[in-house]
Design a protein around this motif. Structure first.
Motif, PDB file in Angstrom:
ATOM      1  N   UNK A   4       0.846  -1.188   0.000  1.00 43.60           N
ATOM      2  CA  UNK A   4       0.000   0.000   0.000  1.00 43.60           C
ATOM      3  C   UNK A   4       0.880   1.236   0.000  1.00 43.60           C
ATOM      4  N   UNK A   5       0.412   2.267  -0.655  1.00 44.80           N
ATOM      5  CA  UNK A   5       1.120   3.536  -0.610  1.00 44.80           C
ATOM      6  C   UNK A   5       0.316   4.500   0.246  1.00 44.80           C
ATOM      7  N   UNK A   6       0.977   5.529   0.662  1.00 45.22           N
ATOM      8  CA  UNK A   6       0.347   6.528   1.508  1.00 45.22           C
ATOM      9  C   UNK A   6      -0.343   7.538   0.625  1.00 45.22           C
ATOM     10  N   UNK A  29       3.964  14.944   6.846  1.00 46.40           N
ATOM     11  CA  UNK A  29       4.736  13.794   6.387  1.00 46.40           C
ATOM     12  C   UNK A  29       3.932  12.976   5.382  1.00 46.40           C
ATOM     13  N   UNK A  30       2.656  12.766   5.655  1.00 46.31           N
ATOM     14  CA  UNK A  30       1.793  12.042   4.717  1.00 46.31           C
ATOM     15  C   UNK A  30       1.765  12.775   3.374  1.00 46.31           C
ATOM     16  N   UNK A  35       2.923  11.241  -3.042  1.00 41.47           N
ATOM     17  CA  UNK A  35       3.188  11.072  -4.468  1.00 41.47           C
ATOM     18  C   UNK A  35       4.250  10.043  -4.797  1.00 41.47           C
ATOM     19  N   UNK A  36       4.778   9.371  -3.780  1.00 41.16           N
ATOM     20  CA  UNK A  36       5.872   8.424  -3.991  1.00 41.16           C
ATOM     21  C   UNK A  36       5.359   6.989  -4.089  1.00 41.16           C
ATOM     22  N   UNK A  37       6.117   6.144  -4.767  1.00 40.13           N
ATOM     23  CA  UNK A  37       5.797   4.710  -4.800  1.00 40.13           C
ATOM     24  C   UNK A  37       6.089   4.125  -3.412  1.00 40.13           C
ATOM     25  N   UNK A  38       5.635   2.915  -3.177  1.00 41.04           N
ATOM     26  CA  UNK A  38       5.867   2.258  -1.881  1.00 41.04           C
ATOM     27  C   UNK A  38       7.361   2.155  -1.589  1.00 41.04           C
TER      28      UNK A  38
END
Length: 129
Positions: A4-6, A29-30, A35-38
């Protein structure tokens, strides 16, 4: 490791103007991680954990020179950590992430990578991913 990604949670109400600093930190931080991959999220969090760990380690042992460089796979208790510096790191990570973390964090997750994966899971769960 979770895949899962944020993501930034959708809210139906305006944010509380009295939101505490930890909540604001967690949301920031979230937003950074959204926008980043896991894998990129984990890498970012490993860097965060390692930086905080290095600071905690040197603050708790100011007269000691450490030959071991902290990286993602460095077991905390093999590179100069003790129970006091473990709690100091946990406190720093609470401030850096806005999460509620157990004082036993480093005993349960003994390397920066394991801690980063745990943080990613917690942030993803709280971020509504």
């Amino acid at each position: 490791m979770t895949t899962e990604t944020i993501s930034i949670p959708e809210t139906g109400t305006a944010t509380d103007p009295g939101a505490d600093a930890l909540e604001a930190t967690r949301h920031a931080l979230v937003a950074q991680l959204a926008g980043l991959s896991a894998q990129e999220q984990i890498a970012h969090l490993v860097d965060l954990v390692a930086a905080q760990a290095e600071t905690a380690r040197t603050e708790q042992n100011p007269d000691e020179t450490f030959d071991d460089e902290l990286d993602g796979d460095s077991p905390f208790f093999e590179v100069g950590f003790n129970s006091l510096s473990a709690v100091e790191l946990r406190n720093r990570l609470v401030e850096a992430t806005g999460l509620t973390l157990s004082p036993m964090l480093l005993f349960d997750y003994p390397t920066p990578t394991y801690v980063a994966e745990f943080l990613q899971e917690q942030l993803a769960a709280e971020g509504g991913a």
